[in-house]
Scaffold this motif. Structure first.
Motif, PDB file in Angstrom:
ATOM      1  N   ILE A  96       1.094  16.245   8.855  1.00 39.68           N
ATOM      2  CA  ILE A  96       1.951  16.632   7.929  1.00 39.68           C
ATOM      3  C   ILE A  96       1.566  16.541   6.547  1.00 39.68           C
ATOM      4  O   ILE A  96       1.840  17.675   5.719  1.00 39.68           O
ATOM      5  N   LEU A  97       0.940  15.580   5.995  1.00 43.34           N
ATOM      6  CA  LEU A  97       0.333  15.496   4.615  1.00 43.34           C
ATOM      7  C   LEU A  97      -0.561  16.472   4.440  1.00 43.34           C
ATOM      8  O   LEU A  97      -0.581  16.863   3.202  1.00 43.34           O
ATOM      9  N   ARG A  98      -1.410  16.973   5.277  1.00 44.54           N
ATOM     10  CA  ARG A  98      -2.443  18.093   5.090  1.00 44.54           C
ATOM     11  C   ARG A  98      -1.708  19.294   4.995  1.00 44.54           C
ATOM     12  O   ARG A  98      -2.211  19.985   3.951  1.00 44.54           O
ATOM     13  N   CYS A  99      -0.958  19.744   5.740  1.00 46.61           N
ATOM     14  CA  CYS A  99      -0.415  21.145   5.754  1.00 46.61           C
ATOM     15  C   CYS A  99       0.934  21.290   6.075  1.00 46.61           C
ATOM     16  O   CYS A  99       1.548  22.451   6.311  1.00 46.61           O
ATOM     17  N   GLY A 100       1.849  20.053   6.338  1.00 45.76           N
ATOM     18  CA  GLY A 100       3.288  20.213   6.727  1.00 45.76           C
ATOM     19  C   GLY A 100       4.124  20.799   5.565  1.00 45.76           C
ATOM     20  O   GLY A 100       3.904  20.897   4.260  1.00 45.76           O
ATOM     21  N   LYS A 101       5.205  21.188   5.985  1.00 41.98           N
ATOM     22  CA  LYS A 101       6.429  21.633   5.054  1.00 41.98           C
ATOM     23  C   LYS A 101       6.952  20.261   4.239  1.00 41.98           C
ATOM     24  O   LYS A 101       6.797  19.184   4.663  1.00 41.98           O
ATOM     25  N   ARG A 102       7.268  20.721   3.100  1.00 41.76           N
ATOM     26  CA  ARG A 102       7.914  19.606   2.396  1.00 41.76           C
ATOM     27  C   ARG A 102       9.103  18.711   2.947  1.00 41.76           C
ATOM     28  O   ARG A 102       9.028  17.346   2.871  1.00 41.76           O
ATOM     29  N   ILE A 103       9.863  19.438   3.777  1.00 36.54           N
ATOM     30  CA  ILE A 103      10.889  18.660   4.540  1.00 36.54           C
ATOM     31  C   ILE A 103      10.312  17.861   5.689  1.00 36.54           C
ATOM     32  O   ILE A 103      10.841  16.616   5.589  1.00 36.54           O
ATOM     33  N   GLU A 104       9.106  18.005   6.004  1.00 32.68           N
ATOM     34  CA  GLU A 104       8.405  17.043   7.061  1.00 32.68           C
ATOM     35  C   GLU A 104       8.030  15.872   6.119  1.00 32.68           C
ATOM     36  O   GLU A 104       7.791  14.930   6.759  1.00 32.68           O
ATOM     37  N   VAL A 105       7.290  16.273   4.886  1.00 31.02           N
ATOM     38  CA  VAL A 105       6.789  15.156   4.237  1.00 31.02           C
ATOM     39  C   VAL A 105       8.012  14.086   3.740  1.00 31.02           C
ATOM     40  O   VAL A 105       7.775  13.054   3.905  1.00 31.02           O
ATOM     41  N   ILE A 106       9.125  14.557   3.402  1.00 31.96           N
ATOM     42  CA  ILE A 106      10.381  13.676   3.279  1.00 31.96           C
ATOM     43  C   ILE A 106      10.678  12.746   4.458  1.00 31.96           C
ATOM     44  O   ILE A 106      10.887  11.909   4.436  1.00 31.96           O
ATOM     45  N   GLY A 107      10.588  13.556   5.647  1.00 34.32           N
ATOM     46  CA  GLY A 107      10.471  12.784   7.031  1.00 34.32           C
ATOM     47  C   GLY A 107       9.707  11.539   7.174  1.00 34.32           C
ATOM     48  O   GLY A 107      10.069  10.636   7.755  1.00 34.32           O
ATOM     49  N   ILE A 108       8.417  11.794   6.695  1.00 30.97           N
ATOM     50  CA  ILE A 108       7.609  10.762   6.643  1.00 30.97           C
ATOM     51  C   ILE A 108       8.115   9.451   5.938  1.00 30.97           C
ATOM     52  O   ILE A 108       8.292   8.395   6.050  1.00 30.97           O
ATOM     53  N   ILE A 109       8.509   9.902   4.490  1.00 30.72           N
ATOM     54  CA  ILE A 109       9.113   8.913   3.646  1.00 30.72           C
ATOM     55  C   ILE A 109      10.075   8.303   4.288  1.00 30.72           C
ATOM     56  O   ILE A 109      10.194   6.811   4.159  1.00 30.72           O
ATOM     57  N   LYS A 110      11.250   9.060   4.776  1.00 35.92           N
ATOM     58  CA  LYS A 110      12.417   8.392   5.506  1.00 35.92           C
ATOM     59  C   LYS A 110      12.112   7.346   6.718  1.00 35.92           C
ATOM     60  O   LYS A 110      12.566   6.313   6.857  1.00 35.92           O
ATOM     61  N   SER A 111      10.987   7.944   7.254  1.00 35.07           N
ATOM     62  CA  SER A 111      10.852   7.142   8.688  1.00 35.07           C
ATOM     63  C   SER A 111      10.101   5.897   8.373  1.00 35.07           C
ATOM     64  O   SER A 111      10.611   4.735   8.856  1.00 35.07           O
ATOM     65  N   TYR A 133       0.260   5.956   3.795  1.00 35.43           N
ATOM     66  CA  TYR A 133       0.925   7.275   4.167  1.00 35.43           C
ATOM     67  C   TYR A 133       2.274   7.436   3.365  1.00 35.43           C
ATOM     68  O   TYR A 133       2.514   8.478   2.813  1.00 35.43           O
ATOM     69  N   PHE A 134       3.023   6.312   3.424  1.00 39.25           N
ATOM     70  CA  PHE A 134       4.240   6.297   2.422  1.00 39.25           C
ATOM     71  C   PHE A 134       3.976   6.650   0.950  1.00 39.25           C
ATOM     72  O   PHE A 134       4.537   7.606   0.465  1.00 39.25           O
ATOM     73  N   LYS A 135       2.911   6.037   0.224  1.00 34.82           N
ATOM     74  CA  LYS A 135       2.579   6.419  -0.991  1.00 34.82           C
ATOM     75  C   LYS A 135       2.067   7.788  -1.253  1.00 34.82           C
ATOM     76  O   LYS A 135       2.475   8.503  -2.072  1.00 34.82           O
ATOM     77  N   ASP A 136       1.186   8.217  -0.353  1.00 33.87           N
ATOM     78  CA  ASP A 136       0.699   9.737  -0.264  1.00 33.87           C
ATOM     79  C   ASP A 136       1.966  10.565  -0.228  1.00 33.87           C
ATOM     80  O   ASP A 136       1.848  11.765  -0.808  1.00 33.87           O
ATOM     81  N   ALA A 137       2.958  10.604   0.636  1.00 32.94           N
ATOM     82  CA  ALA A 137       3.873  11.433   0.821  1.00 32.94           C
ATOM     83  C   ALA A 137       4.862  11.271  -0.330  1.00 32.94           C
ATOM     84  O   ALA A 137       5.293  12.378  -0.741  1.00 32.94           O
ATOM     85  N   GLU A 138       4.908  10.195  -1.040  1.00 31.46           N
ATOM     86  CA  GLU A 138       5.735  10.154  -2.021  1.00 31.46           C
ATOM     87  C   GLU A 138       5.221  10.967  -3.332  1.00 31.46           C
ATOM     88  O   GLU A 138       5.804  11.436  -4.030  1.00 31.46           O
ATOM     89  N   LYS A 139       3.951  10.643  -3.516  1.00 31.94           N
ATOM     90  CA  LYS A 139       3.256  11.504  -4.308  1.00 31.94           C
ATOM     91  C   LYS A 139       3.227  12.918  -4.325  1.00 31.94           C
ATOM     92  O   LYS A 139       3.540  13.505  -5.527  1.00 31.94           O
ATOM     93  N   ILE A 140       3.217  13.405  -3.139  1.00 30.56           N
ATOM     94  CA  ILE A 140       3.244  14.906  -2.998  1.00 30.56           C
ATOM     95  C   ILE A 140       4.479  15.484  -3.465  1.00 30.56           C
ATOM     96  O   ILE A 140       4.682  16.182  -4.242  1.00 30.56           O
TER      97      ILE A 140
END
Length: 166
Positions: A96-111, A133-140
């Motif tokens: 997800i972090l490599r090529c996912g949609k932003r809404i999927e990245v938000i899913g990582i943050i929430k999860s 993973y949390f920090k990377d998702a937030e950064k993106i």
């Protein structure tokens, strides 16, 4: 193909400006490269092959202001989830972090946020890899929102909350 001057996202490096497109020759083969200048943090010049399938999935156009507001509107609909198998979770989050949609990245943050709350209640801490993973998702997500809306990165969470509540 991106053009010189375009502002794009290069996944883990964040927001970049296409500084130039150059040709380089190696072993008789000519390849076009994007020269990317990260706009936040790092001062290096990144060279990314224009036609590389791996690079193509890591490069994305930056969202418009309208798309940012639309993304924020979708946040309440994102359901947190947890993958108990650590190896599967790492693979899933990495993809997800490599090529996912932003809404999927938000899913990582929430999860991860929800999982961290559960762990805290039991007196436990988040695994280091999940924290990363949390920090990377937030950064993106936060860097892009801050850049597009011209707000401080530190104000993004409050901005999101106020827009969800209104």
């Amino acid at each position: 193909m991106y053009q010189i001057g375009d502002t794009i996202i290069y996944t883990t490096y964040g927001i970049c400006k296409v500084a130039n497109i150059v040709q380089k020759e190696f072993n008789g083969q000519v390849t076009n490269y994007y020269l990317l200048t990260p706009l936040v943090g790092m001062k290096a010049l990144l060279q990314v092959p224009v036609d590389s399938p791996v690079a193509k999935e890591k490069l994305r156009p930056i969202l418009s202001e309208h798309e940012i507001y639309s993304l924020i509107e979708q946040i309440p609909t994102v359901k947190p989830y947890w993958i108990d198998n650590e190896n599967e979770r790492k693979k899933h989050f990495s993809n997800i972090l490599r090529c996912g949609k932003r809404i999927e990245v938000i899913g990582i943050i929430k999860s991860i946020y929800e999982h961290q709350k559960e762990l805290k209640e039991r007196g436990k801490k988040l695994h280091a890899c999940d924290e990363q993973y949390f920090k990377d998702a937030e950064k993106i997500i936060y860097e892009e929102i801050a850049y597009v809306l011209n707000i401080k990165k530190s104000d993004v969470v409050n901005f999101i909350i106020s827009n969800i509540e209104s």
